[in-house]
Write a protein that holds these residues in place. Sequence first.
Motif, short mmCIF file in Angstrom:
data_model
loop_
_atom_site.label_atom_id
_atom_site.label_comp_id
_atom_site.label_asym_id
_atom_site.label_seq_id
_atom_site.Cartn_x
_atom_site.Cartn_y
_atom_site.Cartn_z
N ALA A 1 2.70 5.11 3.23
CA ALA A 1 2.29 4.11 2.23
C ALA A 1 3.45 3.47 1.47
O ALA A 1 3.25 2.87 0.42
CB ALA A 1 1.26 4.69 1.25
N ARG B 1 -3.92 5.66 16.72
CA ARG B 1 -5.32 5.47 16.29
C ARG B 1 -6.12 4.77 17.39
O ARG B 1 -7.27 5.12 17.64
CB ARG B 1 -5.39 4.68 14.97
CG ARG B 1 -5.12 5.56 13.73
CD ARG B 1 -5.32 4.78 12.43
NE ARG B 1 -4.24 3.83 12.18
CZ ARG B 1 -3.06 4.15 11.63
NH1 ARG B 1 -2.83 5.39 11.25
NH2 ARG B 1 -2.12 3.24 11.46
N MET C 1 -3.64 14.23 13.69
CA MET C 1 -3.69 13.03 12.85
C MET C 1 -4.69 13.20 11.73
O MET C 1 -4.44 12.85 10.58
CB MET C 1 -4.06 11.81 13.68
CG MET C 1 -2.96 11.41 14.62
SD MET C 1 -3.34 9.91 15.46
CE MET C 1 -3.05 8.71 14.17
N THR D 1 2.78 -3.42 5.69
CA THR D 1 2.70 -4.66 4.89
C THR D 1 3.89 -5.56 5.21
O THR D 1 3.73 -6.76 5.47
CB THR D 1 2.69 -4.30 3.38
OG1 THR D 1 1.54 -3.49 3.13
CG2 THR D 1 2.67 -5.53 2.51
N GLY E 1 -3.37 15.08 8.92
CA GLY E 1 -2.20 14.51 8.25
C GLY E 1 -0.89 15.04 8.79
O GLY E 1 0.17 14.78 8.24
N SER F 1 -3.57 -5.37 -3.95
CA SER F 1 -3.65 -6.47 -2.99
C SER F 1 -5.10 -6.63 -2.55
O SER F 1 -5.45 -6.37 -1.40
CB SER F 1 -2.73 -6.12 -1.81
OG SER F 1 -2.65 -7.15 -0.89
N GLY G 1 1.55 4.71 14.48
CA GLY G 1 0.27 5.09 13.87
C GLY G 1 -0.87 4.28 14.47
O GLY G 1 -1.90 4.84 14.88
N HIS H 1 -5.13 -3.49 -0.71
CA HIS H 1 -5.21 -2.40 -1.68
C HIS H 1 -6.20 -2.84 -2.75
O HIS H 1 -6.11 -3.98 -3.23
CB HIS H 1 -3.83 -2.11 -2.28
CG HIS H 1 -3.81 -0.86 -3.09
ND1 HIS H 1 -4.36 -0.79 -4.36
CD2 HIS H 1 -3.36 0.38 -2.80
CE1 HIS H 1 -4.21 0.45 -4.81
NE2 HIS H 1 -3.61 1.18 -3.89
N ARG I 1 10.38 9.72 13.70
CA ARG I 1 9.94 10.46 12.52
C ARG I 1 10.48 11.88 12.50
O ARG I 1 10.25 12.62 11.55
CB ARG I 1 8.43 10.55 12.55
CG ARG I 1 7.73 9.68 11.53
CD ARG I 1 6.30 10.07 11.65
NE ARG I 1 5.43 9.64 10.64
CZ ARG I 1 4.76 8.50 10.64
NH1 ARG I 1 4.97 7.59 11.53
NH2 ARG I 1 3.87 8.28 9.70
P1 AP5 Z 1 1.18 0.04 3.96
O1 AP5 Z 1 1.95 -1.20 4.23
O2 AP5 Z 1 -0.10 0.26 4.66
O3 AP5 Z 1 2.15 1.33 4.10
P2 AP5 Z 1 2.75 2.06 5.38
O4 AP5 Z 1 4.15 2.44 5.02
O5 AP5 Z 1 2.54 1.25 6.62
O6 AP5 Z 1 1.85 3.36 5.37
P3 AP5 Z 1 1.17 4.26 6.46
O7 AP5 Z 1 0.34 5.24 5.68
O8 AP5 Z 1 0.47 3.47 7.50
O9 AP5 Z 1 2.33 5.02 7.04
P4 AP5 Z 1 2.28 6.40 7.62
O10 AP5 Z 1 3.71 6.47 8.02
O11 AP5 Z 1 1.79 7.52 6.84
O12 AP5 Z 1 1.13 6.26 8.74
P5 AP5 Z 1 1.16 5.92 10.29
O13 AP5 Z 1 0.02 5.04 10.57
O14 AP5 Z 1 2.51 5.54 10.73
O15 AP5 Z 1 0.95 0.10 2.37
C1 AP5 Z 1 0.20 1.12 1.78
C2 AP5 Z 1 -0.69 0.56 0.65
O16 AP5 Z 1 0.13 0.09 -0.41
C3 AP5 Z 1 -1.55 -0.65 1.09
O17 AP5 Z 1 -2.80 -0.58 0.47
C4 AP5 Z 1 -0.76 -1.87 0.60
O18 AP5 Z 1 -1.60 -2.96 0.30
C5 AP5 Z 1 -0.06 -1.33 -0.63
N1 AP5 Z 1 1.27 -1.89 -0.84
C6 AP5 Z 1 2.21 -2.17 0.12
N2 AP5 Z 1 3.34 -2.67 -0.45
C7 AP5 Z 1 3.12 -2.67 -1.80
C8 AP5 Z 1 3.92 -3.05 -2.95
N3 AP5 Z 1 5.17 -3.50 -2.81
N4 AP5 Z 1 3.36 -2.90 -4.17
C9 AP5 Z 1 2.08 -2.40 -4.32
N5 AP5 Z 1 1.29 -2.04 -3.29
C10 AP5 Z 1 1.80 -2.17 -2.04
O19 AP5 Z 1 0.90 7.39 10.90
C11 AP5 Z 1 -0.34 8.03 10.80
C12 AP5 Z 1 -0.32 9.34 11.55
O20 AP5 Z 1 -0.03 9.11 12.94
C13 AP5 Z 1 0.74 10.36 11.12
O21 AP5 Z 1 0.33 11.13 10.02
C14 AP5 Z 1 0.89 11.19 12.41
O22 AP5 Z 1 -0.18 12.08 12.56
C15 AP5 Z 1 0.78 10.13 13.48
N6 AP5 Z 1 2.09 9.57 13.86
C16 AP5 Z 1 2.48 8.27 13.76
N7 AP5 Z 1 3.73 8.10 14.20
C17 AP5 Z 1 4.16 9.34 14.58
C18 AP5 Z 1 5.40 9.82 15.11
N8 AP5 Z 1 6.44 9.01 15.33
N9 AP5 Z 1 5.50 11.15 15.38
C19 AP5 Z 1 4.47 11.99 15.17
N10 AP5 Z 1 3.27 11.59 14.67
C20 AP5 Z 1 3.12 10.28 14.37
#
Ligand code: AP5
Length: 222
Positions: free
Chosen positions: A15, A41, A58, A20, A61, A144, A37, A140, A94
């Motif tokens: 997050a 999914r 996943m 974004t 978490g 947002s 991610g 958000h 990661r």
């Molecule tokens: P957003 O832009 O959605 O944030 P993000 O960094 O993309 O967050 P993610 O939760 O998607 O990242 P993640 O790394 O946990 O998940 P992923 O899908 O990669 O922003 C978040 C929120 O904040 C939004 O509501 C947005 O509107 C708001 N926002 C953004 N910017 C803002 C600002 N400046 N001010 C205020 N608000 C703001 O991974 C999910 C799962 O997949 C992992 O847990 C794991 O199980 C698996 N996985 C994925 N990749 C791997 C890997 N390489 N190795 C192993 N497992 C993996």
Amino acid sequence: TFSSPPKIIIAGAPASGKGTQCEIIKARYNVVHLSTGDMLRAAVAAGSEVGKKAKAQMEAGELVSDEVIIGVVKERLAQQDCRERGWLLDGFPRTRAQADALASAGITCDSFVFLKVPDEILVERVVGRRTDPETGKIYHLKFSPPPTEEIERRLTHRADDTEEKVKVRLKAFHENVNSISSCYTAVMFEVKGDQHKKNVEEIIVGHLDTLFKRNQETVDAS
Ligand code: AP5
């Protein structure tokens, strides 16, 4: 008009705003956006072999095993669109094993954009995040909000976007982050991610514009 297609990694805690910012970066530089991610999914939703292996981790978490994700990413980066247009890797590497796998495959990047946001802010972002299943756009509820009621009604909430699960995700992030960033010190670009998303965008775009124009000038001069 780049000398070679851009290769960008975007990193940061859960997050921190990676998805974004990727919306803007992919449009501006016409690169292929690869969110591990999103890829996982989609694999879970499709019930593929990778999806079956990834599902439980996943939902809890936890990180998916290196074996599963490294193969998926290497295969995807070798495809023609990535080779021609360049890529924006979001959520990978990661772990140190993932970074080492890229290095041993000879895969390097031009910039490692690292979004830095304090943990307490991340929890609020996770809990209020919603996704539009039709466009993939991220919203958000507070920071947002969706522009229309119609969009608001169809928004979905990720199963791992709870306060409890984000703590598990943050722990994994903190355990791994230093061992990964030490591989990318030469191309590291750190950005304060706890400011308005437009400010974050301006800083990143400023950096990438300079980087790629500079490369172009180097090519022109030779
Ligand atoms: P957003 O832009 O959605 O944030 P993000 O960094 O993309 O967050 P993610 O939760 O998607 O990242 P993640 O790394 O946990 O998940 P992923 O899908 O990669 O922003 C978040 C929120 O904040 C939004 O509501 C947005 O509107 C708001 N926002 C953004 N910017 C803002 C600002 N400046 N001010 C205020 N608000 C703001 O991974 C999910 C799962 O997949 C992992 O847990 C794991 O199980 C698996 N996985 C994925 N990749 C791997 C890997 N390489 N190795 C192993 N497992 C993996």
